[in-house]
Write a protein that holds these residues in place. Structure first.
Motif, PDB file in Angstrom:
ATOM      1  N   ARG A  82      -0.573   6.690  -3.915  1.00  0.00           N
ATOM      2  CA  ARG A  82      -0.210   5.445  -3.249  1.00  0.00           C
ATOM      3  C   ARG A  82      -1.405   4.503  -3.193  1.00  0.00           C
ATOM      4  O   ARG A  82      -2.548   4.920  -2.989  1.00  0.00           O
ATOM      5  CB  ARG A  82       0.325   5.761  -1.855  1.00  0.00           C
ATOM      6  CG  ARG A  82       1.605   6.592  -1.984  1.00  0.00           C
ATOM      7  CD  ARG A  82       2.488   6.450  -0.799  1.00  0.00           C
ATOM      8  NE  ARG A  82       1.939   7.148   0.352  1.00  0.00           N
ATOM      9  CZ  ARG A  82       2.386   6.969   1.583  1.00  0.00           C
ATOM     10  NH1 ARG A  82       3.356   6.122   1.819  1.00  0.00           N
ATOM     11  NH2 ARG A  82       1.872   7.642   2.574  1.00  0.00           N
ATOM     12  N   PRO A 135       0.808  -1.223   0.000  1.00  0.00           N
ATOM     13  CA  PRO A 135       0.000   0.000   0.000  1.00  0.00           C
ATOM     14  C   PRO A 135       0.844   1.278   0.000  1.00  0.00           C
ATOM     15  O   PRO A 135       0.343   2.354  -0.313  1.00  0.00           O
ATOM     16  CB  PRO A 135      -0.819  -0.113   1.289  1.00  0.00           C
ATOM     17  CG  PRO A 135      -0.053  -1.062   2.153  1.00  0.00           C
ATOM     18  CD  PRO A 135       0.630  -2.008   1.218  1.00  0.00           C
ATOM     19  N   GLY A 136       2.123   1.165   0.356  1.00  0.00           N
ATOM     20  CA  GLY A 136       2.964   2.346   0.430  1.00  0.00           C
ATOM     21  C   GLY A 136       3.532   2.779  -0.915  1.00  0.00           C
ATOM     22  O   GLY A 136       4.179   3.825  -1.009  1.00  0.00           O
ATOM     23  N   ARG A 137       3.316   1.976  -1.945  1.00  0.00           N
ATOM     24  CA  ARG A 137       3.853   2.317  -3.253  1.00  0.00           C
ATOM     25  C   ARG A 137       2.771   2.936  -4.137  1.00  0.00           C
ATOM     26  O   ARG A 137       1.595   2.632  -3.977  1.00  0.00           O
ATOM     27  CB  ARG A 137       4.362   1.040  -3.930  1.00  0.00           C
ATOM     28  CG  ARG A 137       5.856   0.981  -3.988  1.00  0.00           C
ATOM     29  CD  ARG A 137       6.336  -0.350  -4.538  1.00  0.00           C
ATOM     30  NE  ARG A 137       7.369  -0.821  -3.653  1.00  0.00           N
ATOM     31  CZ  ARG A 137       7.348  -1.954  -2.997  1.00  0.00           C
ATOM     32  NH1 ARG A 137       6.354  -2.779  -3.158  1.00  0.00           N
ATOM     33  NH2 ARG A 137       8.323  -2.273  -2.194  1.00  0.00           N
TER      34      ARG A 137
END
Lengths: 311, 282
Positions: A124, A86-88
Motif C-alpha cells: 500500500r 494511501p490505502g491502495r
C-alpha cells in the motif's frame, strides 16, 4: 508543446501568477525555475486544467488540456503534492488510472518495471518513502506514453541513483521528440538536465531562454587573467570599458571584453600573461541574482517589528 | 537496476485505437477504486452485520409487543414479517451513507482527486461513474443484508407465524423499497460529500440530517414544520416501507409519492455537487 498566453491566477486578492506568457517546445527539456511560492505549481495545475485561470489561456499539444480525447496519451503529469490514496497498492493505483483510458494491464506492468517499483507494487502506498512515491508518480505520468510530460519537482526525495535515473529518462524522452517541462528550485539540477529554462518569481517570468544564454545575459562572460603586471592590465581594460574584479593578487576577473580583446590589449602594452581563461557563470549565481528581488518567503535572520505589524 | 530506462511503449500503444478515454473506462476505474480499498469492505461488511443484528433485535421484541397489545385489550399496530426482516435499514443507511461520502471525500483528503481529474478532465463522468458503482454496490449489499436478516430471524418469525411470504406483493414492496431507499441515501451522501469535500464535515452533516433532524423537529410544534417533517427522507420512506399506516411517519404521502420525495434529496445534492465539481479548482 505547451503554449501559455497571458496566464493569470488570483486567489482572493493574492495574485499567484501574473500574466505569464511562455512556450515549451518539443524535443527539449525545459526547466521551470523559481523560488518556493513563485507560482510554478499553480501554473502547472492550470496547464492540466486542475485550476481555472483567472484570465489568459494555455494549450498543450495544440488544444486546451480538457479538450483532448485521451488526455493521458497526450500529457503525463506528476504534481508536487501527493495525488495517491494511501490505502491502495501501487499497482491498484496505476490500474485505476489506466482503466480510464482502456490502457492494457501489460502497460501497467511495464511502467512498474521501468520505474523500479516491481518489488513494492503490491504494497500500500501509505507506507512508501518520498522517493518511492516519486517513482510511482513518474510511473503514472508514463502510463499513456505521452507526447508531453509535466513534472513538478520530480527529483524531490529521490536518492542519488534515482536522480541520475530521472535525468537520463528525461533526456531520452526529449531526444525522442517529446516535450518535457519540469519545475525545480534546485538550480544545480536544472543546469544538468534542462536545455531551456523559464525563470519565474512572484508570479512573473523574470527571464527565459537556453540555459547558457540566460546565464550569460545575467552575468556576462568573465575572463580570468593572471599576470605579474595585473594592476597595469586592470587600468588598461577599465579604460576600455570593462569591469574588473580581483580576489587575489595577480589574478583578475574581467567582464565586458572577450579573451581575444584582452590578449591583444595585453600584447599591445607588452604585458605578460600567465593565464587567459573564459569563465562561464554558473546557473546558481545567475538564479540568485535573478530572483534576489522575487523571493516571496525570504529567510531573514530577524523580522523587523514594523514589517510584521503591517501585515 | 533502474538505469536501463525503457521509456517507449510498444508500438501497439500508439496504434491501438481502443486506448482512449471513455465512460466505460471511467466506470471500471471507479469500481477498481472502490473495491481496492479495505475501508470499502469494512463498510460493506458492517452494513450487513448491523442490518442483521437490528432485524434480530426487532424479531426478539415481537413477543413483548404481542403481550403489550394483549394487555391493552385492542390489537395495536402490528409489524409484519417483511418489516421485521428489513428493519435494519435504519442502521444500514448510516454505513451506506459513510460509504457514499468517503467515495468522494477520500479523494479530496488524499489528493487522489488531482490524479483522477487529470485523467478525466471533463470531471462530470467521474461523479456519474461513482454514482453508478455506488448504486450497484448498495443494491448488492442491501440484498445480501436482506438475505442474512431473513435467515437469522426465520426461527423467531416462524414462532409468530410472521415469516414474510415470498409470493406476496407487500413483501417485495418492503424489500425493494428498502434497497431503493439505501441507494438514495448512498447517492445523497455522495452528492453531499462532493459539495462539502471534507470527510468529517460531510459525515456530520449527513448523519445529522438523516438522524438528528427527525428527532429535533417534533419539538417544534408549528404546523408547517410538522408538514416538512413528513417529507424528510427517513419519514417519507415509511410511506412505502411501513405496511400499516399507523407505523408510518409520512403523513398522507402515498407509497409512490414517498418514492418520489425520497429521490429529490439525492437529485439535489448530486446536481449541486456536479456544478461545484465542474467549477471549482482541484
Amino acid at each position: 508543446m505547451i503554449e501559455a498566453h497571458d496566464l493569470t491566477k488570483r486567489y482572493g486578492d493574492r495574485t499567484a501568477v501574473n500574466g505569464i506568457t511562455f512556450t515549451v517546445p518539443p524535443g527539449t527539456v525545459t526547466g521551470f525555475l523559481g523560488p518556493n511560492g513563485a507560482g510554478k505549481s499553480t501554473t502547472m495545475r492550470m496547464v492540466v486544467g486542475l485550476d481555472r485561470p483567472t484570465s489568459g489561456h494555455v494549450q498543450v499539444n495544440g488544444r486546451p488540456y480538457a479538450r483532448h480525447r485521451s488526455p493521458l496519451r497526450e500529457v503525463g503529469v506528476l504534481l508536487d503534492a501527493t495525488a495517491v490514496h494511501p490505502g491502495r497498492t501501487a499497482r491498484s493505483h496505476l490500474r485505476t488510472m489506466a482503466a480510464t483510458h482502456h490502457i492494457p494491464a501489460r502497460r501497467v506492468d511495464e511502467v512498474i518495471e521501468m520505474t523500479g517499483l516491481a518489488g513494492v507494487a503490491h504494497q500500500r502506498v501509505g507506507g512508501f518513502s518520498l522517493g518511492m512515491g516519486q517513482r510511482l508518480g513518474i510511473a503514472t505520468a508514463m502510463l499513456g506514453d505521452p507526447r508531453t510530460l509535466i513534472l513538478d519537482e520530480p527529483v524531490n526525495g529521490l536518492d542519488p541513483e534515482g536522480v541520475t535515473w530521472v535525468r537520463h529518462l528525461l533526456r531520452s524522452l526529449a531526444e525522442e521528440g517529446r516535450t518535457v517541462f519540469l519545475s525545480s528550485h534546485l538550480m544545480s539540477e536544472m543546469a544538468q538536465t534542462a536545455d531551456h529554462i523559464v525563470v519565474i518569481g512572484r508570479g512573473e517570468i523574470i527571464t527565459s531562454g537556453p540555459v547558457q544564454e540566460v546565464i550569460d545575459a545575467v552575468q556576462g562572460t568573465a575572463v580570468r587573467v593572471r599576470s605579474p603586471q595585473a594592476s597595469d592590465l586592470a587600468a588598461l581594460v577599465t579604460a576600455g570599458g570593462a569591469t574588473v574584479s580581483s580576489e587575489e593578487a595577480g589574478a583578475l576577473e574581467i567582464r565586458g571584453l572577450t579573451p581575444q580583446q584582452i590578449g591583444e590589449t595585453a600584447a599591445a602594452a607588452e604585458l605578460v600573461l600567465h593565464e587567459l581563461t573564459p569563465v562561464r557563470g554558473n546557473l546558481e549565481d545567475a538564479y540568485l541574482s535573478l530572483t534576489r528581488h522575487a523571493v516571496e518567503y525570504r529567510s531573514s535572520p530577524a523580522v523587523s517589528v514594523e514589517e510584521g505589524g503591517n501585515r | 537496476m533502474t538505469s536501463l530506462a525503457v521509456s517507449s511503449a510498444p508500438d501497439s500503444l500508439h496504434t491501438d485505437r481502443r486506448i482512449r478515454l471513455g465512460f466505460g473506462g471511467v466506470l471500471r476505474a471507479e469500481s477498481i477504486k472502490l473495491l481496492s480499498l479495505r475501508s470499502t469492505w469494512w463498510t460493506l461488511a458492517s452494513t450487513v452485520v448491523v442490518m442483521a443484528l437490528f432485524a434480530l433485535a426487532q424479531a426478539a421484541s415481537l413477543q413483548m409487543l404481542a403481550e403489550q397489545s394483549e394487555l391493552a385489550g385492542a390489537p395495536g399496530p402490528a409489524m409484519q414479517g417483511a418489516e421485521v426482516v428489513s428493519g435494519g435499514y435504519q442502521f444500514g443507511m448510516l454505513t451506506v451513507a459513510v460509504l457514499g461520502i468517503l467515495a468522494i471525500t477520500g479523494e479530496y483528503s488524499t489528493g487522489m482527486i488531482r490524479s483522477t481529474l487529470t485523467a478525466v478532465p471533463s470531471r462530470i463522468p467521474v461523479l456519474a461513474a461513482k454514482a453508478v458503482v455506488l448504486s450497484v454496490l448498495t443494491v448488492v449489499v442491501g440484498a445480501v443484508g436482506l438475505v442474512v436478516s431473513y435467515a437469522v430471524t426465520l426461527p423467531m418469525l416462524t414462532r409468530h407465524d410472521l415469516v414474510p411470504a415470498l409470493d406476496a406483493p407487500d413483501t417485495w414492496q418492503v424489500f425493494g423499497g428498502m434497497i431503493y431507499f439505501l441507494v438514495t441515501v448512498a447517492l445523497f451522501s455522495l452528492g453531499a460529500g462532493t459539495i462539502i469535500q471534507h470527510s468529517s464535515g460531510a459525515i456530520t452533516t449527513v448523519l445529522g440530517f438523516l438522524l438528528l433532524l427527525p428527532m429535533i423537529l417534533p419539538y417544534i410544534t408549528l404546523d408547517w414544520v410538522q408538514e416538512l417533517m413528513t417529507c424528510l427522507p427517513v419519514s417519507a420512506a415509511t410511506a412505502f416501507l411501513a405496511l400499516d399506516d399507523r407505523l408510518a411517519l409520512a403523513g398522507d404521502l402515498t407509497p409512490w409519492r414517498g418514492v418520489l420525495v425520497v429521490a429529490l434529496y439525492p437529485a439535489a445534492t448530486v446536481a449541486a455537487g456536479a456544478v461545484l465539481l465542474h467549477r471549482r479548482d482541484a
